[in-house]
Design a protein around this motif. Structure first.
Motif, PDB file in Angstrom:
ATOM      1  N   GLY A  28     -28.483 -39.085   8.497  1.00  0.00           N
ATOM      2  CA  GLY A  28     -27.868 -37.831   8.695  1.00  0.00           C
ATOM      3  C   GLY A  28     -26.494 -37.522   8.377  1.00  0.00           C
ATOM      4  O   GLY A  28     -25.917 -38.358   7.792  1.00  0.00           O
ATOM      5  N   ILE A  29     -25.853 -36.322   8.756  1.00  0.00           N
ATOM      6  CA  ILE A  29     -24.706 -36.059   8.464  1.00  0.00           C
ATOM      7  C   ILE A  29     -23.686 -36.220   9.735  1.00  0.00           C
ATOM      8  O   ILE A  29     -24.159 -35.749  10.826  1.00  0.00           O
ATOM      9  N   TYR A  30     -22.630 -36.853   9.725  1.00  0.00           N
ATOM     10  CA  TYR A  30     -21.726 -37.077  10.694  1.00  0.00           C
ATOM     11  C   TYR A  30     -20.323 -36.609  10.332  1.00  0.00           C
ATOM     12  O   TYR A  30     -19.974 -36.735   9.117  1.00  0.00           O
ATOM     13  N   ILE A  31     -19.825 -36.045  11.319  1.00  0.00           N
ATOM     14  CA  ILE A  31     -18.433 -35.607  11.269  1.00  0.00           C
ATOM     15  C   ILE A  31     -17.510 -36.531  12.076  1.00  0.00           C
ATOM     16  O   ILE A  31     -17.614 -36.776  12.885  1.00  0.00           O
ATOM     17  N   CYS A  32     -16.298 -36.896  10.964  1.00  0.00           N
ATOM     18  CA  CYS A  32     -15.512 -37.979  11.483  1.00  0.00           C
ATOM     19  C   CYS A  32     -14.046 -37.156  11.625  1.00  0.00           C
ATOM     20  O   CYS A  32     -13.529 -36.588  10.920  1.00  0.00           O
TER      21      CYS A  32
END
Length: 916
Positions: free
Chosen positions: A636-640
């Motif tokens: 999926g999409i991860y926010i770092c």
């Protein structure tokens, strides 16, 4: 009534009368037989002998032999006897029967064999010189027959000689083999052995082997030269002398023995080896009783031989001289007498003045002064031993007592001392005994710690009075002390660490303490420019600076570490925007962030299945306990988010998941079974993985040929390999091919017909997988036969007429059944002489007509005729109950023919006249 028992008895009686008439005019050729004719038995073993005849009514019979007997079985025309404890190399038992006033005989032959139970290799020499011959001798008592025996001599695994005794007499037993071998260096420690082989395979037995006990050979080489002995020519009583003895060319040097001795006194040598060279060293000490001429002896022994060397030595006594002072400690101005004396025969010289003659002392006198304090007096003694002049000496020191002296060289009037961490301050005075020196400030202040390592500070500066004293007097002196000290850099004036913020203005300064006032400069290593004034802070200003303070007394340096901090930032190389995670790879996501101090990073799923999930990150610094590697990760999409005290930065990362190939028992069974004749197909093997793996299976060894149907040759081991972009997975599959049974062989032994009372064996061999079960169908009335453990062999001892006929062997397994048939005929030799009277011929013709009539009657058709009675009475025999002439049947009356085969499902009908 046709077919009645009474009619049958009438026919048999008529036939008997006809046969008696023939016997009166014709004589049959009768015989006796012994089985086995030739036998080979292990010595001390046992054997059953079967003795039989074709005589219808033998008067008596027996078996003549000198061997011991254990049991006997008898029949009308046969007997079987067990012979036990057979030990003679060769015996010839005789089977005999008395028939019609004649003696029938058959002679057998029994030979014995004995295994090579004892194989003896004679002992080898205790030590064998290299390059000389020695003898190997091997003895195998009692084994035989010798003509089947082979003896071999071995060195380790190497065969040296091999001899067979073919052509020797069959009665010969035991054998001896001798060989001459040249001893070599490499044979040291080698094992020699003898092997005996009794090969009885040509006689249907096995190969019997035995090996002797191993004999180890020890070889040696000892050079003819005497050892090199190095020893002192002179040895003083009570002192040590060192002796060495060496010899080269020894083998094996480790086995050599060395003896070092001084006369009758044995020494304790230390032995060192270097290849084939030996060196022995020892310390020798002589006693008074050995004084005079003697000898050193070195003896080297190896393999029972010795080499010896001798060297002469003279043992002597030479006492050391002695120096005597009248006063060892004398006050200044006193007279001192010095004397030197030695033993008889020694000439002494005291400080260059010799004695008047050998054995006399030397003497001198002096008036003691302070300059004589510590003076040494030397005495030298000489003595001649065996033409060599020897020297010994002694000395004594004079002590002169005088009052203290304080000189400027040892205690200056003005001192300038640098202040430092530790110094040793000196103010020394001459005198004997050694004076004590005390320096104190005149105002009653500080006291100097003379001769000790201690700190020097500014507080010690001033004028001191130094007093030196001993028991001979006292001396006083005033001295001035000036203290200077070098620069110092402390943390208050010059801190060790500075932290600046990128973009701010800073000033690098250091202040030092010291007298005179030091000058201070700061330089970065590798850059000789001095850092001065205000700086607009950038990242390149971070680093280590060296600040140095200098004055006339010295300098001081200090290292200053400057840290430049800044906010966080992401780089694509250190933290990629797209990441593919491979299941089982053990990888953690690497998201490196630039910033000082090191930013903290956290990556959280932003939607879908990954909502709120944390992305496992590689830690920025090694930790005592590494983070857990995920076994499952949600794509999926991860926010770092990276944060430090100077700011925050955000980056979006897309994660996808894949996996390497996997195969197990469920997807690719390790054991698979095919059936011969089925349509050929591929192995049942698939693999899990993403992307979907490709599976290829190949046979190990020879490639499998392409076939339309399964063959037995397809059985074997296959290797299946699953591959995708993340790796491979392999699995070994064993394929077994099963097939229907086929009776491959059905044979009779002996292959010809069997005589009544003889023995025969039927052997049935089937090919099938899984293995077939063997079953037999025998002719009706055939009794008393034996089967082997797996039913593959049917055997009959003492065949009767009822044993003749068709036998069927059937092989069955889970995939079907197959059968074959074979016909066995039991018949003896007939000799008919058609000569007789008309009455006898008429009787015979009448009996034959009656027999033909009856055979066409119900008795033969029903198969009710008693075969056993027919055999004993010599009448006609009806075999297998079924009428002749059907499909697959064999014709009657084929006398003397061997066993025949019939296809499965057919019937065999045979009728014949036996000799009974």
């Amino acid at each position: 009534m046709p077919g009645s028992p009474r009619g049958l008895l009438g026919l048999c009686a008529a036939l008997g009368l006809g046969l008696l008439g023939l016997a009166a005019v014709a004589q049959e050729a009768f015989w006796a037989d012994v089985q086995p004719r030739v036998a080979l038995v292990e010595r001390g073993g046992s054997l059953w002998l079967n003795c039989s005849t074709n005589c219808p009514r033998p008067e008596r019979g027996g078996l003549e032999t000198s061997l011991r007997r254990n049991g006997t079985q008898r029949g009308l025309r046969w007997l079987a006897r067990q012979l036990v404890d057979i030990r003679d190399p060769e015996t010839q038992p005789v089977c005999f029967f008395r028939c019609a006033r004649r003696t029938l005989q058959a002679r057998g032959l029994i030979r014995t064999y004995q295994r090579p139970e004892r194989v003896e290799l004679l002992p080898l020499p205790a030590w064998q010189p290299v390059d000389q011959n020695f003898t190997l001798s091997c003895r195998v008592p009692g084994a035989g027959p010798r003509s089947s025996l082979t003896l071999s001599l071995f060195r380790g695994a190497q065969e040296l000689i091999r001899r067979s005794f073919v052509g020797e007499p069959l009665r010969a037993r035991g054998a001896v083999l001798t060989a001459t071998v040249l001893a070599r260096r490499e044979d040291h420690g080698a094992n020699f052995s003898c092997q005996a082989e009794l090969d009885l395979r040509p006689h249907g037995l096995g190969l019997f082997e035995n090996t002797s006990e191993l004999r180890e050979l020890r070889t040696f080489a000892l050079p003819p030269d005497a050892p090199l002995l190095t020893a002192p020519r002179l040895l003083e009583v009570g002192s040590e002398g060192f002796v060495s003895c060496s010899l080269d060319g020894l083998f094996p040097a480790t086995e050599a023995g060395v003896v070092l001795a001084l006369g009758d006194q044995k020494l304790s040598p230390s032995v060192t080896l270097d290849g084939d060279a030996l060196l022995a060293t020892a310390a020798a000490m002589a006693g008074v009783e050995q004084e005079g001429a003697g000898q050193f002896v070195c003896s080297v022994t190896l393999g029972g031989e010795s080499r010896e060397s001798r060297e002469n030595v003279t043992v002597y006594s030479f006492p050391s001289p002695r120096v005597i002072l009248s006063e060892s400690s004398a006050p200044e101005g006193q007279t001192v007498t010095v004397t030197c004396e030695a033993g008889a025969g020694s000439l002494v010289i005291l400080d260059g003045v010799p004695a008047t003659e050998p054995g006399q002392p030397a003497q001198l006198q002096l008036n003691a002064t302070e300059f004589d304090d510590g003076r040494s007096f030397f005495c030298d003694a000489t003595q001649e031993v065996a033409g060599v002049t020897l020297h010994k000496n002694d000395s004594a020191e004079l002590r002169v007592l005088y009052s203290p002296r304080l000189d400027d060289d040892d205690c200056p009037q003005s001192w300038t001392w640098p202040e430092g961490p530790e110094q040793t301050l000196h103010c020394e005075a001459r005198g004997n005994p050694a004076p004590s020196v005390h320096c104190a400030r005149l105002d009653g202040g500080a006291v100097l710690a003379l001769g000790l390592l201690g700190p020097v500070t500014r507080a010690l500066a001033g004028t001191y009075r130094c007093t030196a004293a001993n028991d001979q007097g006292e001396a006083v002196k005033d001295v001035t002390l000036k203290v200077e000290y070098a620069p110092a850099l402390d943390s208050e004036g010059c801190p060790e660490r500075l932290t600046w913020l990128e973009g701010s203005e800073e000033f690098l300064s250091c202040e030092a303490q010291g007298v005179p006032t030091p000058s201070v400069s700061c330089v970065r290593p590798g850059d000789h420019r001095v850092v001065e004034g205000r700086l607009q802070v950038a990242r390149e200003h971070a680093g280590t600076y060296r600040c140095q303070a200098t004055n006339a007394r010295g300098s001081a340096a200090k290292t200053v570490a400057v840290t430049v901090e800044y906010g966080p930032s992401f780089e694509e190389l250190g933290c990629p925007s797209n990441w593919t995670w491979v299941e089982g790879s053990g990888r953690l996501f690497s998201c490196e962030v630039d910033g000082k101090p090191q930013p903290s990073v956290e990556c959280v799923g932003s939607g879908g299945a990954s909502e709120g999930a944390l992305l496992p990150l590689v830690p920025p610094d090694p930790l005592p306990r590494a983070p857990a590697v995920p076994t499952d990760l949600t794509p999926g999409i991860y926010i770092c988010n990276a944060t430090n005290p100077h700011g925050t930065v955000i980056k979006m990362v897309a994660v996808s998941a894949e996996s390497p190939p996997q195969m197990d028992e469920a997807t690719c069974p390790s054991q698979q079974t095919w059936l011969e004749g089925d349509a050929a197909g591929a192995l049942a093997c698939v693999a899990r993985g993403r992307p979907s793996p490709r599976v290829l299976c190949s046979r190990e060894g020879d490639p499998r040929p392409q076939r339309m149907v399964v063959s037995r040759e397809d059985a074997g081991t296959y290797r299946c390999l699953a591959t995708n972009s993340h790796g491979t997975a392999a699995r070994t599959v064993t394929v077994g091919v099963e097939y229907r049974p086929v009776v491959a062989e059905l044979a009779a032994s002996p292959p010809g017909g069997v005589r009544p009372g003889g023995n025969f064996t039927l052997t049935c061999r089937a090919e099938a997988w899984p293995p077939a079960q063997i079953s037999w169908r025998a002719p009706p009335g055939a009794l008393h036969f034996g089967l082997s453990g797996n039913n593959s062999t049917l055997s009959v001892v003492g065949a009767l007429g009822s044993h003749g006929g068709e036998y069927e062997c059937a092989a069955t397994n889970a995939h079907g059944r197959h059968a074959r048939r074979i016909t066995v005929r039991v018949a003896g030799p007939w000799l008919w002489v058609v000569v007789g009277s008309a009455a006898g011929g008429a009787v015979l013709l009448a009996a034959g007509a009656g027999l033909v009539f009856y055979l066409q009657s119900t008795a033969c058709k029903k198969g009710e005729y008693n075969v056993q009675e027919a055999e004993s009475s010599g009448e006609a025999v009806c075999l297998n109950g079924a009428g002749g002439g059907g499909p697959g049947g064999s014709e009657a009356g084929t006398d003397g023919a061997g066993p025949s085969e019939a296809a499965a499902g057919g019937e065999v009908f045979a009728i014949q006249l036996t000799s009974a």
